[in-house]
Design a protein around this motif. Structure first.
Motif, short mmCIF file in Angstrom:
data_model
loop_
_atom_site.label_atom_id
_atom_site.label_comp_id
_atom_site.label_asym_id
_atom_site.label_seq_id
_atom_site.Cartn_x
_atom_site.Cartn_y
_atom_site.Cartn_z
N UNK A 11 12.14 -12.53 -5.39
CA UNK A 11 11.26 -12.56 -6.28
C UNK A 11 10.39 -11.26 -6.55
N UNK A 12 10.15 -10.61 -5.55
CA UNK A 12 9.77 -9.14 -5.29
C UNK A 12 10.44 -8.12 -5.90
N UNK A 13 11.66 -8.32 -5.64
CA UNK A 13 12.94 -7.46 -6.28
C UNK A 13 12.70 -7.73 -7.95
N UNK A 14 12.71 -8.82 -8.60
CA UNK A 14 12.76 -8.99 -9.72
C UNK A 14 11.40 -8.78 -10.38
N UNK A 15 10.17 -8.78 -9.78
CA UNK A 15 8.99 -8.44 -10.30
C UNK A 15 8.94 -6.81 -10.64
N UNK A 16 9.63 -6.06 -9.44
CA UNK A 16 9.58 -4.63 -9.43
C UNK A 16 10.51 -4.18 -10.50
N UNK A 17 11.67 -5.01 -11.00
CA UNK A 17 12.25 -4.39 -11.87
C UNK A 17 11.77 -4.74 -13.22
N UNK A 18 11.14 -5.72 -13.43
CA UNK A 18 10.22 -5.82 -14.74
C UNK A 18 8.91 -5.36 -15.01
N UNK A 19 8.35 -5.02 -14.08
CA UNK A 19 6.72 -4.48 -14.40
C UNK A 19 6.93 -2.94 -14.97
N UNK A 20 5.72 -2.58 -15.42
CA UNK A 20 5.60 -1.20 -15.94
C UNK A 20 6.17 -0.04 -15.08
N UNK A 21 6.94 0.77 -15.74
CA UNK A 21 7.86 1.57 -14.85
C UNK A 21 6.88 2.91 -14.13
N UNK A 22 6.29 3.52 -14.96
CA UNK A 22 5.63 4.76 -14.46
C UNK A 22 4.51 5.11 -15.58
#
Length: 64
Positions: A11-22
């Motif tokens: 779940x954390x990996x999915x969140x990190x892939x989809x949230x604001x990049x930079x």
């Protein structure tokens, strides 16, 4: 003892892939579209990432 379960890690990996990049990407959106759009993009991406990560975690908990 695990600090985080594999399902929570997914779940954390999915969140990190989809949230604001930079910050640079948001600065580019702000420069091209304005501050309100940039804030909307940040909020929208975080909400979508949170919903999809929750869906992945919820669906995973049904099968594990």
């Amino acid at each position: 003892m695990l600090a985080i379960t594999p399902l929570a890690a997914l779940g954390l990996l999915v969140f990190c892939l989809l949230y604001t990049p930079c910050v640079a990407a948001i600065a580019s959106v702000k420069r091209e579209l304005g501050g309100k759009w940039a804030a909307g993009v940040v909020i929208g991406q975080c909400v979508i990432a949170w919903l999809i990560a929750g869906l992945v975690y919820g669906m995973g908990s049904l099968f594990i």
